[in-house]
Motif scaffolding. Structure first.
Motif, PDB file in Angstrom:
ATOM      1  N   UNK A 279       0.829  -1.218   0.000  1.00  0.00           N
ATOM      2  CA  UNK A 279       0.000   0.000   0.000  1.00  0.00           C
ATOM      3  C   UNK A 279       0.856   1.258   0.000  1.00  0.00           C
ATOM      4  N   UNK A 280       0.182   2.387   0.164  1.00  0.00           N
ATOM      5  CA  UNK A 280       0.881   3.672   0.160  1.00  0.00           C
ATOM      6  C   UNK A 280       1.724   3.837   1.429  1.00  0.00           C
ATOM      7  N   UNK A 281       2.963   4.260   1.250  1.00  0.00           N
ATOM      8  CA  UNK A 281       3.819   4.581   2.395  1.00  0.00           C
ATOM      9  C   UNK A 281       4.448   5.944   2.162  1.00  0.00           C
ATOM     10  N   UNK A 282       4.273   6.829   3.105  1.00  0.00           N
ATOM     11  CA  UNK A 282       4.961   8.115   3.055  1.00  0.00           C
ATOM     12  C   UNK A 282       5.923   8.185   4.226  1.00  0.00           C
TER      13      UNK A 282
ATOM     14  N   UNK B 156      10.425  18.789   3.331  1.00  0.00           N
ATOM     15  CA  UNK B 156       9.966  18.459   1.970  1.00  0.00           C
ATOM     16  C   UNK B 156       9.075  17.217   1.943  1.00  0.00           C
ATOM     17  N   UNK B 157       9.404  16.199   2.726  1.00  0.00           N
ATOM     18  CA  UNK B 157       8.582  14.984   2.694  1.00  0.00           C
ATOM     19  C   UNK B 157       7.221  15.242   3.322  1.00  0.00           C
ATOM     20  N   UNK B 158       7.153  16.125   4.305  1.00  0.00           N
ATOM     21  CA  UNK B 158       5.864  16.487   4.896  1.00  0.00           C
ATOM     22  C   UNK B 158       4.978  17.148   3.836  1.00  0.00           C
ATOM     23  N   UNK B 159       5.568  18.093   3.121  1.00  0.00           N
ATOM     24  CA  UNK B 159       4.807  18.829   2.106  1.00  0.00           C
ATOM     25  C   UNK B 159       4.386  17.911   0.952  1.00  0.00           C
ATOM     26  N   UNK B 160       5.348  17.160   0.425  1.00  0.00           N
ATOM     27  CA  UNK B 160       5.055  16.342  -0.755  1.00  0.00           C
ATOM     28  C   UNK B 160       4.033  15.238  -0.435  1.00  0.00           C
ATOM     29  N   UNK B 161       4.165  14.620   0.724  1.00  0.00           N
ATOM     30  CA  UNK B 161       3.207  13.564   1.078  1.00  0.00           C
ATOM     31  C   UNK B 161       1.816  14.132   1.359  1.00  0.00           C
ATOM     32  N   UNK B 162       1.766  15.366   1.859  1.00  0.00           N
ATOM     33  CA  UNK B 162       0.461  16.010   2.033  1.00  0.00           C
ATOM     34  C   UNK B 162      -0.197  16.174   0.674  1.00  0.00           C
TER      35      UNK B 162
ATOM     36  N   UNK C 232      -4.208  12.918  -4.581  1.00  0.00           N
ATOM     37  CA  UNK C 232      -4.311  11.923  -5.658  1.00  0.00           C
ATOM     38  C   UNK C 232      -5.180  10.777  -5.152  1.00  0.00           C
ATOM     39  N   UNK C 233      -6.265  10.488  -5.888  1.00  0.00           N
ATOM     40  CA  UNK C 233      -7.236   9.495  -5.412  1.00  0.00           C
ATOM     41  C   UNK C 233      -6.616   8.146  -5.032  1.00  0.00           C
ATOM     42  N   UNK C 234      -5.585   7.674  -5.755  1.00  0.00           N
ATOM     43  CA  UNK C 234      -5.029   6.356  -5.451  1.00  0.00           C
ATOM     44  C   UNK C 234      -4.376   6.345  -4.070  1.00  0.00           C
ATOM     45  N   UNK C 235      -3.619   7.370  -3.760  1.00  0.00           N
ATOM     46  CA  UNK C 235      -2.975   7.453  -2.442  1.00  0.00           C
ATOM     47  C   UNK C 235      -4.037   7.601  -1.363  1.00  0.00           C
ATOM     48  N   UNK C 236      -5.011   8.447  -1.634  1.00  0.00           N
ATOM     49  CA  UNK C 236      -6.101   8.702  -0.684  1.00  0.00           C
ATOM     50  C   UNK C 236      -6.803   7.398  -0.343  1.00  0.00           C
ATOM     51  N   UNK C 237      -7.117   6.624  -1.400  1.00  0.00           N
ATOM     52  CA  UNK C 237      -7.828   5.364  -1.170  1.00  0.00           C
ATOM     53  C   UNK C 237      -6.986   4.384  -0.373  1.00  0.00           C
ATOM     54  N   UNK C 238      -5.695   4.316  -0.684  1.00  0.00           N
ATOM     55  CA  UNK C 238      -4.835   3.366   0.010  1.00  0.00           C
ATOM     56  C   UNK C 238      -4.745   3.682   1.504  1.00  0.00           C
ATOM     57  N   UNK C 239      -4.834   4.966   1.820  1.00  0.00           N
ATOM     58  CA  UNK C 239      -4.740   5.343   3.237  1.00  0.00           C
ATOM     59  C   UNK C 239      -6.075   5.252   3.960  1.00  0.00           C
ATOM     60  N   UNK C 240      -7.134   5.672   3.292  1.00  0.00           N
ATOM     61  CA  UNK C 240      -8.388   5.849   4.016  1.00  0.00           C
ATOM     62  C   UNK C 240      -9.444   4.796   3.699  1.00  0.00           C
ATOM     63  N   UNK C 241      -9.267   4.052   2.613  1.00  0.00           N
ATOM     64  CA  UNK C 241     -10.350   3.143   2.228  1.00  0.00           C
ATOM     65  C   UNK C 241      -9.873   1.705   2.100  1.00  0.00           C
ATOM     66  N   UNK C 242      -8.661   1.399   2.570  1.00  0.00           N
ATOM     67  CA  UNK C 242      -8.128   0.079   2.317  1.00  0.00           C
ATOM     68  C   UNK C 242      -8.264  -0.828   3.534  1.00  0.00           C
TER      69      UNK C 242
ATOM     70  N   UNK D  87     -11.213  14.449   5.722  1.00  0.00           N
ATOM     71  CA  UNK D  87     -11.746  15.701   5.191  1.00  0.00           C
ATOM     72  C   UNK D  87     -12.281  15.473   3.780  1.00  0.00           C
ATOM     73  N   UNK D  88     -13.263  16.264   3.369  1.00  0.00           N
ATOM     74  CA  UNK D  88     -13.828  16.028   2.033  1.00  0.00           C
ATOM     75  C   UNK D  88     -12.864  16.510   0.949  1.00  0.00           C
ATOM     76  N   UNK D  89     -13.060  15.977  -0.260  1.00  0.00           N
ATOM     77  CA  UNK D  89     -12.179  16.305  -1.370  1.00  0.00           C
ATOM     78  C   UNK D  89     -12.976  16.957  -2.490  1.00  0.00           C
TER      79      UNK D  89
END
Lengths: 360, 387
Positions: A238-241, A247-253, A258-268, B284-286
């Motif tokens: 899955x997604x790993x940040x 810089x890593x804080x900003x870029x991973x935020x 991006x829906x794929x990263x979002x899903x891997x973190x919140x919907x997996x 949070x919503x997107x």
């Protein structure tokens, strides 16, 4: 189902290069992703894996962390009869005033925390790995391989400015070498700093390594025994940040957009739980413009928000512009203010018509 | 159990018949409202902010969702060792069980619960109303006047007066008459269904009311008129902020739209008096690159790719690209496909609206209610309620 696993989140000497973000709080308590704190990801992963006993070894600036965790209720870890959540502050020894440096001493001083429960296995983790992991299959793989230590690893293509420990493994996944220090590798197999082993082995390592004058579990106790211990890698897909630099804080935020990263973190793998603030839904007025942004409850959007992450209760006033930025809790961007490429910590304010941009 | 000054009894058994499909499997207090809440959150939060720590919640009709939502009361600070929240469904006694026959009978059947706390006052409220009120101020007036009963009231539109309990008061605020849902109202001062009783007086009247076979065991119709008849000291307490009885689908839609006003009279953003609720703990919503959102409330977990105007979106709603949502209420987990048009509608929890479907029409005077998923090319099965 409950897992026969004790969860330990090790915050001793966090690999922290987050500058101002950790001036008043430990890395584990750094706000991330609109409403979370960094520790929520590791802690929720554990809770979602059926781990009912979690010990957090705190080290420095942990008051905001304690406020955030409360009784552990959000993670269903407030059931003391089944273990629950323990926050273990550093012990200052009677004979000196200094807080000892390495994690081995802290584990040793609290060895009764490990012995006073019936969990056979322990998973050690840190708080700077942004991910949602199921530890159940990892434990199953650990048992199947017969390894002494299983290291959860990720084949990383781009660390986005984060620093991690590279791992070398043979064709069977057995680890042959591990980097001592975190490095800024472009790509490779990295340790997610999650280690599964028998609790007895951990205590054994703690006691013998301390006797040999060693300080740290991974850098010393484990690395110096890489040949005698059977160390096995477990690949997480899955997604790993890796979040331990600005810089890593900003870029991973920004990756959250991006829906794929979002899903891997919140919907997996279950819900990422956090402390809740009873904020109402976000409110958009007639002049609001938004694009590619994550906006938390309690926000009031009267201006323009693009490619940004807004934490709870942020107020973007009329004519204001927030772009490519991370704006933390309760910040107010006043009329015609401009915030561009900025990490805007809670408590900061920007007046009417003022502009904050990235230095060219 | 230690003595409490005031205990709250929250009537949450309402069937809410006029909410149609919304209350088929749900008690009215559990109906979703305002992008994040259920109706009962408002009265429970009022209790929390008024320093009331002992609340009996009287349930009856379709209690399952409501019971699991309330849990141990912790979201409202009501998980207490001493007092806290107690759910009080009708129960079976030696002589057989009885359904709650009316509002007064519901309290009568729980006299034993109230007596445990030996309170001086009992606050009777309803889980059907949306308002933010400090019951402590009302109690202050009750004590100052030396009242036996204080009834909160507000001025309503004359046209609507016959929907409420209507009272007349003299210049001291004493209630001189009270008629429940009069055909020809003599005043527009309506009862909000918020009562403070001195417990000793109420208990006496509840017992007397129960013994009267002709009584409907209702506060507005039976108990209050009987008290007035006996010259018990009844006072009004005037409230002049937002209050709404969302008894119909129309008024529910309207109350949601009220929140979208420039300066809504019900302030959800007041940091001193937040409305507490059970949070789903979603991210949070997107809002995607092509999304447009104006004049709307959007809750956590939503994913918006389309155009949302003047609408209320509950958690985990998805709106696909090229879809337009206008003047509508989308309840939790509603999924809207691509190229959908929705005007002036309430879409119930979990409904999936397939690509290209149109619901309602712009400028319609009617609220369309959709409670089931709509497939592509299918005519939606709608309920229409005229405004």
């Amino acid at each position: 189902m409950r897992a026969n696993l004790l969860g330990v989140i090790n915050l001793i000497q966090e690999p922290d290069e987050l500058g101002a973000l950790t001036a008043g709080r430990c890395l584990a308590a750094v706000p991330f992703g609109g409403q979370y704190r960094m520790i929520d990801f590791t802690l929720s992963s554990m809770a979602n894996s059926g781990i009912s006993r979690v010990g957090i070894f705190a080290h420095t600036k942990y008051r905001p962390l304690i406020d955030h965790l409360g009784s552990g209720q959000q993670w269903d870890l407030h059931h003391q009869r089944k273990g629950g959540l323990s926050i273990i502050p550093p012990t200052i020894r009677d004979d000196c005033n200094e807080v000892p440096g390495g994690d081995l001493v802290h584990f040793f001083q609290n060895r009764d925390y490990f012995t006073r429960n019936s969990c056979e296995y322990v998973v050690l983790a840190r708080s700077h790995m942004l991910c949602s992991v199921d530890f159940k299959p990892a434990l199953a793989a650990h048992l199947a391989s017969g390894a002494d230590v299983t290291v959860i690893c990720k084949q990383s293509k781009d660390l986005l400015g984060g620093k991690a420990r590279l791992v070398e493994a043979d064709g069977d996944g057995r680890i042959t070498a591990m980097q001592r220090e975190n490095g800024q590798a472009e790509s490779g197999l990295i340790s997610m700093e999650m280690y599964i082993m028998r609790k007895e082995l951990l205590l054994d390592l703690v006691i013998t390594s301390l006797a040999q004058g060693q300080d740290y579990l991974v850098e010393h106790a484990i690395l110096s025994r890489i040949e005698e211990l059977h160390m096995q890698s477990y690949l997480f897909d899955g997604y790993v940040g890796v979040i331990n630099t600005l810089p890593s804080y900003y870029e991973n935020s920004m990756e959250l957009l991006r829906p794929a990263s979002w899903r891997s973190l919140f919907a997996r793998h279950g819900t990422i739980a956090t402390k809740l603030n009873d904020e109402p839904p976000a409110r958009y007025t007639e002049d609001a413009t938004t694009s590619n942004s994550m906006i938390a409850n309690g926000c009031i959007i009267e201006g323009t928000v693009m490619n940004s992450i807004l934490f709870e209760g942020v107020h973007v006033r009329k004519g204001a512009l927030v772009r490519n930025s991370i704006v933390m809790q309760n910040a107010v961007i006043d009329m015609h203010g401009v915030v561009d490429h900025v990490i805007y910590d809670s408590g900061a304010t920007i007046g009417c018509g003022r502009e904050l941009r990235k230095a060219e | 159990m230690s003595k409490k000054k005031m205990v709250a009894m929250l009537l949450a058994g309402g069937e809410g018949k006029r909410l149609g499909v919304l209350t088929q499997e749900l008690a009215k207090p559990a109906v979703h409202f305002g992008g994040k809440y259920r109706i009962i959150d408002f009265t429970l939060s009022n209790c929390a902010h008024s320093g009331i720590d002992t609340v009996g919640v009287l349930t009856q009709y379709q209690p399952l969702v409501l019971n699991s939502y309330l849990g141990n009361g912790s979201p409202w600070g009501l998980d207490r060792r001493d007092g806290g929240m107690t759910i009080l469904p009708p129960y079976v006694k030696q002589k057989g069980g009885k359904w709650y026959k009316g509002t007064a009978n519901a309290i009568y059947q729980n006299i034993g619960f109230i007596d445990q706390y030996d309170p001086e006052y009992v606050l009777v409220i309803s889980g059907d109303h949306i308002y933010k009120m400090d019951y402590e101020l009302m109690l202050e007036q009750h004590e100052k006047r030396g009242a036996d009963v204080t009834i909160a009231c507000l001025q309503v539109d004359w046209k609507e007066a016959s929907r409420f309990g209507i009272m007349n008061v003299d210049d001291t605020g004493a209630i001189t008459s009270f008629v429940e849902k009069p055909k020809v109202p003599v005043s527009n001062l309506a009862s909000m269904g918020v009562y403070i009783f001195s417990w000793a007086v109420l208990k006496k009247y509840l017992i007397r009311d129960e013994a009267n076979d002709l009584s409907g065991n209702d506060f507005g119709k039976d108990v209050i008129p009987a008290m007035l008849n006996d010259r018990v000291r009844l006072y009004s307490y005037t409230f002049n902020c937002y209050w709404k009885d969302v008894g119909t689908l129309d008024s529910l839609w309207e109350a949601n739209m009220d929140l979208l006003a420039k300066k809504p009279s019900l302030d959800l953003n007041d940091p001193c008096r937040p409305v507490y609720s059970v949070s789903p703990n979603r991210p949070a919503h997107y809002a995607a690159a092509g999304a447009t959102i104006t004049n709307s409330l959007v809750s956590e977990g939503c994913l918006i790719e389309g155009d949302v105007r003047h609408s209320v979106l509950f958690c985990d709603v998805q709106v696909g690209p090229d879809s337009r949502i206008q003047d509508s209420v989308l309840m939790p987990n509603v999924k809207i496909g691509k190229g959908v048009r929705i005007y002036k509608a309430i879409i119930c929890e979990g409904a999936v609206i397939a690509d290209g479907v149109t619901i309602g029409s712009p400028g319609s005077s009617e609220v369309t209610v959709i409670h089931e998923s709509v497939q592509e090319g299918e005519q939606p099965c709608v309920q229409i309620y005229s405004a």
